[in-house]
Design an enzyme around this catalytic site. Sequence first.
Site, PDB file in Angstrom:
ATOM      1  N   HIS A 105      87.594  45.210  51.541  1.00  0.00           N
ATOM      2  CA  HIS A 105      87.800  44.034  52.387  1.00  0.00           C
ATOM      3  C   HIS A 105      87.642  42.738  51.605  1.00  0.00           C
ATOM      4  CE1 HIS A 105      87.996  44.866  56.782  1.00  0.00           C
ATOM      5  NE2 HIS A 105      87.684  46.074  56.365  1.00  0.00           N
ATOM      6  N   ARG A 112      83.762  47.804  52.525  1.00  0.00           N
ATOM      7  CA  ARG A 112      83.413  46.394  52.450  1.00  0.00           C
ATOM      8  C   ARG A 112      83.899  45.756  51.155  1.00  0.00           C
ATOM      9  NH1 ARG A 112      80.435  42.956  55.358  1.00  0.00           N
ATOM     10  NH2 ARG A 112      79.341  43.959  57.043  1.00  0.00           N
ATOM     11  N   SER A 125      92.522  45.598  60.028  1.00  0.00           N
ATOM     12  CA  SER A 125      92.154  45.599  58.623  1.00  0.00           C
ATOM     13  C   SER A 125      91.481  46.914  58.249  1.00  0.00           C
ATOM     14  CB  SER A 125      91.229  44.418  58.349  1.00  0.00           C
ATOM     15  OG  SER A 125      90.843  44.405  57.005  1.00  0.00           O
TER      16      SER A 125
END
Lengths: 212, 212
Positions: free
Chosen positions: B42, B39, B16
């Site tokens: 994500h 982040r 990822s």
Amino acid sequence: RRLHYERDPAAIYRASFATVRAEARLDRFTPDLAAVAVRLIHACGMVDVADRLAFSPDVAARGHAALAAGAPVLCDCEMVGAGIIRRYLPAENDIIVTLNDARVPRMARDMGTTRSAAAVDLWRDRIEGAVVAVGNAPTALFHLLERLDAGWPKPAAILGFPVGFVGAAESKAALAADPRGCAYLALRGRRGGSAMASAAVNALAAGLPEEG
Amino acid sequence: RRLHYERDPAAIYRASFATVRAEARLDRFTPDLAAVAVRLIHACGMVDVADRLAFSPDVAARGHAALAAGAPVLCDCEMVGAGIIRRYLPAENDIIVTLNDARVPRMARDMGTTRSAAAVDLWRDRIEGAVVAVGNAPTALFHLLERLDAGWPKPAAILGFPVGFVGAAESKAALAADPRGCAYLALRGRRGGSAMASAAVNALAAGLPEEG
């Protein structure tokens, strides 16, 4: 200094709803599915998610009927549970999140998988006729499909909104290609998340977004 | 039937992260801001949010320093609080959500505004030096800016991720145009949401995404 912005909850609702109706392509949905799509769009601010939904035509009806009959909502993470508006639920339905169960880390190690996938195994006694809402982990959705293939009782509806770059698109494609006899709704591709999964549950429970 | 997908949490993380690094435009960020952007990406599965972030260059440093010093996190809704990973917080920081305080509906009626905006008034005693995370309501962010204009003590950092079609883009533009002396991070436009707001807090607390 008083800033200029809309403060009236009812006016905010009307303006937002009008924008979604004006911009989103909703013509392929039945009215109950359109209500679900509108709520999803509200939750993420992106009208084009309407174009990327995969679903069984009966998902709104079956999901609502399951909730009305008292089915629990099984969520893959705490955020999905936190986003469910309790007062919408027609039968004070249980909202179950097993991810932080103390048994899960060991189960995940023993099975060689993620905690999110292992946590699904703790749904076994509540899965039959339930509403499943996956808003985070692709592995949770994959694991559920494997358990269904292995003969688990079936949930009434699977709401598939795992998000991210590894397995999210693939897990939702696997669900849409073969929903294992369950009603389902999923957002194809990488996008998804807990807010959309919660919004889908709220839509099944209550229909159109409320004011406020 | 065993489906084919990645089950190893560390491998999922690596894959990822590699995708985000390969696809997202991160060159305009300092390393600490890049970690925050990663982040956020994500959390939503959309690499292009990196291109739409507005921020003060010191937001990661100031936000982290505030948390390390024990500052509370003030959230506009329960979902944002639910998405904050407690073990990341450096000082067992308080996570405060006032939206469901019993006084809020009356306050909202008296002020002629939303419950989300009224709930901000209950932050008054904890706002100084705090980290504010807005993941839902544009009116909460607008109301906070008005209170700061009226002389409230300043939070250390404002994380602006309200979402939707009425006021979300405008409230974040107002923050970016004049952050009132606070460090800030905001996603321009309609997109946002509680998952991104939580991810921003988690990034300030912990830096890069962890494995798992």
